[in-house]
Design an enzyme around this catalytic site. Sequence first.
Site, PDB file in Angstrom:
ATOM      1  N   ALA A 146       0.622  -1.178  -0.042  1.00 37.71           N
ATOM      2  CA  ALA A 146       0.565   0.089   0.200  1.00 37.71           C
ATOM      3  C   ALA A 146       0.864   1.389   0.044  1.00 37.71           C
ATOM      4  CB  ALA A 146      -0.724  -0.298   0.922  1.00 37.71           C
ATOM      5  N   LYS A 197       0.443 -16.617  -0.646  1.00 38.45           N
ATOM      6  CA  LYS A 197       2.199 -15.784  -0.348  1.00 38.45           C
ATOM      7  C   LYS A 197       2.455 -15.016   1.465  1.00 38.45           C
ATOM      8  CE  LYS A 197       0.259 -11.969   0.060  1.00 38.45           C
ATOM      9  NZ  LYS A 197       0.640 -10.624   1.182  1.00 38.45           N
ATOM     10  N   ARG A 265       3.895  -7.648   8.460  1.00 37.12           N
ATOM     11  CA  ARG A 265       3.235  -8.623   9.609  1.00 37.12           C
ATOM     12  C   ARG A 265       3.920  -9.405   9.445  1.00 37.12           C
ATOM     13  NH1 ARG A 265      -2.467  -5.705   8.942  1.00 37.12           N
ATOM     14  NH2 ARG A 265      -1.641  -6.115   6.280  1.00 37.12           N
TER      15      ARG A 265
END
Length: 349
Positions: A146, A197, A265
């Site tokens: 993002a 993924k 994360r």
Amino acid sequence: MSIVTLVGSGQMASALTFPLFENGHEVRLVGSPLDDAVIDGLREDDFHINLTRTLHHGIHYYKVDEVETALDGCDLVVCGVSSFGVDWFLEAIIPIIPEGIPMISVTKGMINYPNGTLQVYPEYWEERLPEHSTLEIYAIGGPCTARDLSDHDHSFVGYCGRDLKKLAEIRALFQTDYYHISLTDDIVGLEAAVALKNGYALGTALAIGLKNLCGDDGIAHVNSKAALFQQSVKEMDALLEIVGGTHKMIMYAAGDLDVTVAGGRSRSVGQYLGEGLSMKEITEKLAGQTLEAVVIATRTASAVKAMAEAGKIDASEFPLLLHVDKLLNEGEKVNIPWSDFQTTTRDKK
């Protein structure tokens, strides 16, 4: 000019406002029930507190109780919730999307069932549409963070759906000189690829946390990480075949894996596991962050074990996935099963 309403002001949906707004469209960003603070901040100065970027001035911001106003007159709805909001979106938003207006989703993940079946979110939603609904559901996947998209870094993704003509029209709303989009009707393949993924990024990032994989100069060796990346691609490709996707979609899985291992994360969870932290310690360390990698790795491993028990597949073909599952759910410490990655192949010629 079109009107695009994005529901869920998470990082990716918010990043998509950049190409949309720059293409001259009216952009409406709606917060989920958890996004009030995000919307309050955006209304004040256009700064997104989680994306840590300033959005274009002129975007319209709405809280969740204003969603019907935001949907009125729109030409496209974007689902921008995390995988934890899939059922909320199904129950609260899908029934009120205006008739004839298509929806495209950035939500990544899969549902697993007791018999080992894995189902991508667009199919999950389609099976549960309100009676007589004609809603067309499309989805976005591929290696795109993002923040990099917000910063206009060249990004290459895939949009999927059954109607390629309509999908091309949707692409035209988003595509810019920095945001590049391929189209495919392989919904299962693309969506499974970018879901898988996340779990495998966690597995690949184990090498980053292993202190003994650093040289005397303190610089991490890269062979081990590359080997885990390689094994991840191999296992993801096998899983794509199992769920019914085409092998061509492995390019999106591999690209997205590379992006995710670079930061975020999923990488953090894998790195902390490699450092020896328990999941309890990791959860506390990453408090307030959605750990989608943990969910998809657990769901995929559960499906693999169920299919293996039914005699449909050989679980030994997924040693990295099953090791990750033990780390996450059985409290085991990292002991990468390197020897299990070894294979002997024969040229079919």
